[in-house]
Design an enzyme around this catalytic site. Structure first.
Site, short mmCIF file in Angstrom:
data_model
loop_
_atom_site.label_atom_id
_atom_site.label_comp_id
_atom_site.label_asym_id
_atom_site.label_seq_id
_atom_site.Cartn_x
_atom_site.Cartn_y
_atom_site.Cartn_z
N GLU A 112 49.27 19.66 29.50
CA GLU A 112 49.34 20.92 30.28
C GLU A 112 48.16 22.13 29.85
O GLU A 112 47.85 22.84 30.54
CB GLU A 112 50.49 21.84 29.95
CG GLU A 112 51.96 21.03 30.42
CD GLU A 112 53.11 21.96 30.40
OE1 GLU A 112 53.51 22.60 31.32
OE2 GLU A 112 53.60 21.93 29.13
N TYR A 145 48.55 48.66 45.12
CA TYR A 145 49.00 47.33 44.76
C TYR A 145 47.84 46.14 44.80
O TYR A 145 48.20 45.21 44.10
CB TYR A 145 50.17 46.80 45.71
CG TYR A 145 49.96 47.17 47.19
CD1 TYR A 145 48.97 46.23 47.90
CD2 TYR A 145 50.45 48.10 47.86
CE1 TYR A 145 48.71 46.38 49.29
CE2 TYR A 145 50.29 48.50 49.22
CZ TYR A 145 49.32 47.48 49.87
OH TYR A 145 49.08 47.68 51.17
N LYS A 202 56.85 28.44 38.30
CA LYS A 202 55.88 27.11 37.96
C LYS A 202 56.35 25.93 38.67
O LYS A 202 57.24 25.17 38.32
CB LYS A 202 55.91 26.80 36.33
CG LYS A 202 54.90 25.96 35.80
CD LYS A 202 54.93 26.10 34.25
CE LYS A 202 53.86 25.21 33.80
NZ LYS A 202 54.14 24.95 32.22
N GLU A 222 57.48 32.98 29.24
CA GLU A 222 58.04 34.20 29.13
C GLU A 222 56.88 35.07 28.19
O GLU A 222 56.93 36.37 28.34
CB GLU A 222 59.29 33.95 27.94
CG GLU A 222 60.40 33.21 28.52
CD GLU A 222 60.32 31.83 28.56
OE1 GLU A 222 61.42 31.19 28.93
OE2 GLU A 222 59.23 31.17 28.35
#
Length: 117
Positions: free
Chosen positions: A21, A53, A98, A73
């Site tokens: 990864e 935004y 993901k 996280e």
């Protein structure tokens, strides 16, 4: 108060625990909810009286470009901290998706929130 939603924001970042990864970026999909005082903008119809935004989305994409976290996280925490530091929002909720990381699931996601202190 009101809410601003940004859904499906594509953010490329280096993220993951495993060596495979860490060799290329991964495209994450973020859903952002901002708790914002919208009263002034409702009266003025002026973008200066609300949270832009487009600038929030740009800021989050930039966080992704420079991040090298292993965990969703930790990445989410950084995103929330940067938004809270740079924009007039009372709180933020981030859902990070993901895709295609598990062979038998389309997506994995985490959701977290932080408030302005």
């Amino acid at each position: 108060m009101g809410k601003i939603y940004i859904t499906g924001l594509e953010v490329d970042t280096l993220i993951g625990v495993y060596d495979w990864e860490r060799v290329q970026t991964t495209q994450l999909l973020l859903d952002i909810t901002l708790d914002v005082d919208l009263r002034a903008a409702m009266q003025s119809d002026d973008v200066a009286d609300t949270v832009d935004y487009a600038k929030v989305a740009e800021c989050i994409v930039e966080v992704g470009k420079v991040s090298t976290f292993e965990l969703l996280e930790a990445f989410g925490s950084r995103v929330m901290d940067v938004v809270l530091e740079n924009f007039a929002v009372a709180s933020i909720t981030v859902k990070i998706v993901k895709p295609n990381i598990l062979p038998n699931a389309k997506t994995v996601a985490v959701e977290m929130s932080k408030e302005q202190v």
